[in-house]
Each structure stands twice: as C-alpha cells, then as structure tokens.
Design a protein around this motif. Structure first.
Motif, PDB file in Angstrom:
ATOM      1  N   ALA A 146       0.884  -1.164   0.000  1.00  0.00           N
ATOM      2  CA  ALA A 146       0.000   0.000   0.000  1.00  0.00           C
ATOM      3  C   ALA A 146       0.921   1.213   0.000  1.00  0.00           C
ATOM      4  N   LEU A 147       0.807   2.046  -1.008  1.00  0.00           N
ATOM      5  CA  LEU A 147       1.696   3.202  -1.136  1.00  0.00           C
ATOM      6  C   LEU A 147       0.885   4.419  -1.568  1.00  0.00           C
ATOM      7  N   MET A 148       1.591   5.486  -1.911  1.00  0.00           N
ATOM      8  CA  MET A 148       0.919   6.679  -2.393  1.00  0.00           C
ATOM      9  C   MET A 148       1.330   6.955  -3.831  1.00  0.00           C
ATOM     10  N   ASP A 149       0.341   7.128  -4.698  1.00  0.00           N
ATOM     11  CA  ASP A 149       0.578   7.567  -6.074  1.00  0.00           C
ATOM     12  C   ASP A 149       0.586   9.096  -6.105  1.00  0.00           C
ATOM     13  N   LEU A 150       1.538   9.659  -6.824  1.00  0.00           N
ATOM     14  CA  LEU A 150       1.536  11.100  -7.071  1.00  0.00           C
ATOM     15  C   LEU A 150       1.092  11.309  -8.509  1.00  0.00           C
ATOM     16  N   VAL A 151      -0.119  11.816  -8.698  1.00  0.00           N
ATOM     17  CA  VAL A 151      -0.728  11.890 -10.019  1.00  0.00           C
ATOM     18  C   VAL A 151      -0.912  13.347 -10.448  1.00  0.00           C
ATOM     19  N   PRO A 152      -0.766  13.636 -11.758  1.00  0.00           N
ATOM     20  CA  PRO A 152      -0.930  15.022 -12.231  1.00  0.00           C
ATOM     21  C   PRO A 152      -2.331  15.565 -11.941  1.00  0.00           C
TER      22      PRO A 152
ATOM     23  N   LEU B 229       6.561   5.857  -2.595  1.00  0.00           N
ATOM     24  CA  LEU B 229       5.849   6.747  -3.512  1.00  0.00           C
ATOM     25  C   LEU B 229       5.974   6.231  -4.938  1.00  0.00           C
ATOM     26  N   ALA B 230       4.901   6.368  -5.701  1.00  0.00           N
ATOM     27  CA  ALA B 230       4.900   6.047  -7.130  1.00  0.00           C
ATOM     28  C   ALA B 230       4.479   7.294  -7.887  1.00  0.00           C
ATOM     29  N   VAL B 231       5.370   7.841  -8.699  1.00  0.00           N
ATOM     30  CA  VAL B 231       5.086   9.058  -9.453  1.00  0.00           C
ATOM     31  C   VAL B 231       4.489   8.665 -10.796  1.00  0.00           C
TER      32      VAL B 231
ATOM     33  N   ALA C 109      -0.610   8.653 -23.773  1.00  0.00           N
ATOM     34  CA  ALA C 109      -1.515   8.034 -24.742  1.00  0.00           C
ATOM     35  C   ALA C 109      -1.436   6.512 -24.700  1.00  0.00           C
ATOM     36  N   GLY C 110      -0.273   5.974 -24.371  1.00  0.00           N
ATOM     37  CA  GLY C 110      -0.104   4.529 -24.323  1.00  0.00           C
ATOM     38  C   GLY C 110      -0.350   3.923 -22.959  1.00  0.00           C
ATOM     39  N   GLY C 111      -0.893   4.689 -22.008  1.00  0.00           N
ATOM     40  CA  GLY C 111      -1.120   4.189 -20.659  1.00  0.00           C
ATOM     41  C   GLY C 111      -0.356   5.027 -19.648  1.00  0.00           C
ATOM     42  N   THR C 112      -0.363   4.584 -18.415  1.00  0.00           N
ATOM     43  CA  THR C 112       0.283   5.316 -17.340  1.00  0.00           C
ATOM     44  C   THR C 112       1.621   4.673 -16.980  1.00  0.00           C
ATOM     45  N   GLY C 113       2.693   5.450 -17.055  1.00  0.00           N
ATOM     46  CA  GLY C 113       4.000   4.988 -16.619  1.00  0.00           C
ATOM     47  C   GLY C 113       4.267   5.462 -15.201  1.00  0.00           C
ATOM     48  N   TYR C 114       5.235   4.811 -14.525  1.00  0.00           N
ATOM     49  CA  TYR C 114       5.538   5.161 -13.140  1.00  0.00           C
ATOM     50  C   TYR C 114       7.041   5.213 -12.911  1.00  0.00           C
ATOM     51  N   HIS C 115       7.455   6.075 -11.986  1.00  0.00           N
ATOM     52  CA  HIS C 115       8.787   6.042 -11.410  1.00  0.00           C
ATOM     53  C   HIS C 115       8.594   5.867  -9.904  1.00  0.00           C
ATOM     54  N   PHE C 116       9.345   4.932  -9.338  1.00  0.00           N
ATOM     55  CA  PHE C 116       9.099   4.533  -7.959  1.00  0.00           C
ATOM     56  C   PHE C 116      10.201   5.005  -7.018  1.00  0.00           C
ATOM     57  N   HIS C 117       9.790   5.409  -5.813  1.00  0.00           N
ATOM     58  CA  HIS C 117      10.704   5.759  -4.729  1.00  0.00           C
ATOM     59  C   HIS C 117      10.455   4.744  -3.612  1.00  0.00           C
ATOM     60  N   LEU C 118      11.304   3.716  -3.569  1.00  0.00           N
ATOM     61  CA  LEU C 118      11.015   2.526  -2.773  1.00  0.00           C
ATOM     62  C   LEU C 118      11.997   2.266  -1.650  1.00  0.00           C
TER      63      LEU C 118
ATOM     64  N   THR D 109      14.063   1.656 -11.554  1.00  0.00           N
ATOM     65  CA  THR D 109      14.371   1.239 -10.193  1.00  0.00           C
ATOM     66  C   THR D 109      14.222  -0.267  -9.992  1.00  0.00           C
ATOM     67  N   LEU D 110      13.720  -0.986 -10.998  1.00  0.00           N
ATOM     68  CA  LEU D 110      13.445  -2.411 -10.853  1.00  0.00           C
ATOM     69  C   LEU D 110      14.376  -3.227 -11.742  1.00  0.00           C
ATOM     70  N   ASP D 111      14.750  -4.415 -11.286  1.00  0.00           N
ATOM     71  CA  ASP D 111      15.588  -5.330 -12.051  1.00  0.00           C
ATOM     72  C   ASP D 111      14.681  -6.154 -12.965  1.00  0.00           C
TER      73      ASP D 111
END
Length: 304
Positions: free
Chosen positions: A14-20, A88-90, A95-104, A165-167
């Motif tokens: 359970a985390l927090m998304d930071l959305v525009p 946090l997930a930014v 157009a192709g969907g939602t991408g994320y950058h993670f602070h884990l 951030t992921l392998d």
C-alpha cells in the motif's frame, strides 16, 4: 475476522501515487495506491471479507493509507508497522497508458510478513504488484504463495511494471514462477508480452490453463477472455464507459473476478469455476466504475 473459507488474504504493498492534477501538469496530488491495496479495498467494497498484509509506516501518508483501508472494511491485523516512510509512485499518464517512477528504498511499505503459516486459514490468497519483485518483500511473498498453492486458492496478478528502479530479469523470473504456482492468473496482454516475449499472449494463456489453471486475459477497452483447463476460451466485451481515469482499473477488475469466485461463501477454482461469462461481465462492470471517475475505488454494480 482474520481468516475463514469465505475470506481472502491480500499480500503486497500500500503506497501513495503522485498523479498530475487536471489543468496543471506541474502539480501532482497524492492518491492512495498500490495494486494489492487497491484490490483489498475493492474486495471489501464488494462485500468480500478481506485481510490485507502489508507494511505500514509512521508518516502522514501511512495514516492516509490506514484510514482508507479501514474505512473500506479491510482487516489490518496482519500488517507490519514501523517508523519508516511510505513508498511513492510518481504517475506519468500518456496516450499509451500510465507509466511510473518509484521511490522505494528504505520505506516501510516492503517490510512484509511471511504468512506461510497463515495461508491455509483463508479461502484464497492474492499476490502480485511490486511486492512480488522488490526485496525484501519478494521473499515473503514467495513463501506465502508456496503455502497458498498447497493449502488454499492462490491468485496471481503479475501487474508488470517497467522502471529504472526495478531489475527486469529478476522480476520476470519471480513473476513467471508465481504464475506457474497459481490456481488463478489474471494478466493483461502487456503483462504476458513482457513476461513471455517469445510467445503470443493468447498462446501463453492456453499453456498456463493447460496446467490446470483459470487464466483471465484483459485487453483494456478490447475486453477480456477466460481460459480454463477443459473448455474453449470465453470472451466478454469491455463495459462501455466514458473514460475519465484508468489508474486502478485492472485492480478493480481482479477484485470483481475474485468477488465472483467467492460469491458462494467459499472460493471455487479452475476445477469448478462458476459461470465464466457472467464472472467476466461482472468484473468488467467493476472496472468500468473506476474508469468513469477519478480515484481507484469502484462502485458496486448489481450482480448478474
């Protein structure tokens, strides 16, 4: 509550998304998120008894997370607590969907308990999301999944994420293993193309189903298809809706699917699934209720 044949255990983050924020791409709002947490909330809203096992921190975001889960009716008795911050997930919708950058790193979110000794006490166990591939959570997820595969109904949603951030190779291996352990797999066509790039997603579904699984393939606006061990595939169109938001739609779909599987008071598996077409239609309506408004929490459609 914590257990019973009618209850489902959700293991993950359970985390927090930071959305525009609409109208200002430079401003982002904090929004409750994490695929497993979204699934837990949606299941509770749909009337399925559900316990969430995740890591809860000591910051303001953690209090928001806990309040949201409790308000929905999710049992938090199996969570691990610490003073660390929340992951946090930014979000970066496109157009192709939602991408994320993670602070884990160094967060409470992925300090998960090994619940292998508790898995048999639930009718079904759901695993997936980032916790399945981020250490040290991945070890606890795998141990719990192994026990659930033997003693319960194991449900896996690989929910593949590509991010710096992921392998990718380690994550692919871990998610493939979980899919092969599962009794029920829900995956998007994009998930399967990333996990088994050498095969067409439909062929992958057939192969997984031939191993004794119920496999549900989702294609966004193009609907969903269920593959079972002993019957032809069944497809259902997506529920028509004016799309406002797509974040959390896949999580709502799997919650609708699991709610249907447990509707009789205990969870049915691949050997005796309920009416698959009605199951997919209900899951599609739950997902559509998320797409039609902001946020990730579904409304509750009438059951077919």
């Amino acid at each position: 509550m914590t257990g019973g044949p009618e209850a489902l255990l959700v293991v993950g983050e359970a985390l927090m998304d930071l959305v525009p924020v609409d109208g200002d791409g430079g401003v982002r709002a904090a929004q409750f998120g994490g695929a497993p947490a979204n699934v837990a909330v949606a299941l509770a809203r749909l009337g399925t008894p559900v316990a969430f096992a995740g890591g809860l921190g000591g910051d303001g975001f953690a209090r928001t997370v806990e309040d949201r889960l409790r308000a929905a009716g999710v049992d938090l008795g199996l969570c691990v607590r610490s003073d660390l911050p929340t992951a946090l997930a930014v979000a970066d919708p496109g157009a192709g969907g939602t991408g994320y950058h993670f602070h884990l790193q160094d967060t409470a979110t992925f300090r998960l308990p090994d619940l292998s000794a508790r898995a048999a006490g639930f009718g079904a166990v759901y695993v997936g999301g980032l916790a399945a591939v981020v250490e040290s959570a991945a070890e606890a997820v795998r141990a719990t999944a192994l026990a659930a595969a033997e003693h319960s109904l194991l449900v896996v949603d690989p929910n593949v994420r590509r991010d710096r951030t992921l392998d990718p190779e380690r994550g692919r291996t871990a998610l493939r293993e979980l899919c092969r352990l599962a009794h029920v797999v829900k995956a998007s066509d994009e998930d399967l193309a990333l996990l088994w790039p050498e095969a067409d997603p439909e062929d992958t579904c057939r192969t997984l189903a031939d191993g004794g699984r119920l496999v549900v393939l989702t294609r966004g606006a193009r609907g969903s298809t269920a593959y079972t061990p002993a019957a032809p595939p069944v497809s259902v169109a997506a529920t028509p809706v004016e799309v406002v938001n797509t974040i959390g739609a896949g999580d709502a779909f799997v919650a609708g699917l699991l709610s249907g599987l447990g509707a009789g008071g205990s969870f049915s598996g691949p050997s005796a699934p309920p009416d698959v077409r009605a199951l997919l239609a209900f899951a599609s309506e739950v997902a559509a209720s998320v797409c039609s408004r902001t946020g990730t929490e579904p409304s509750v459609p009438a059951r077919a």
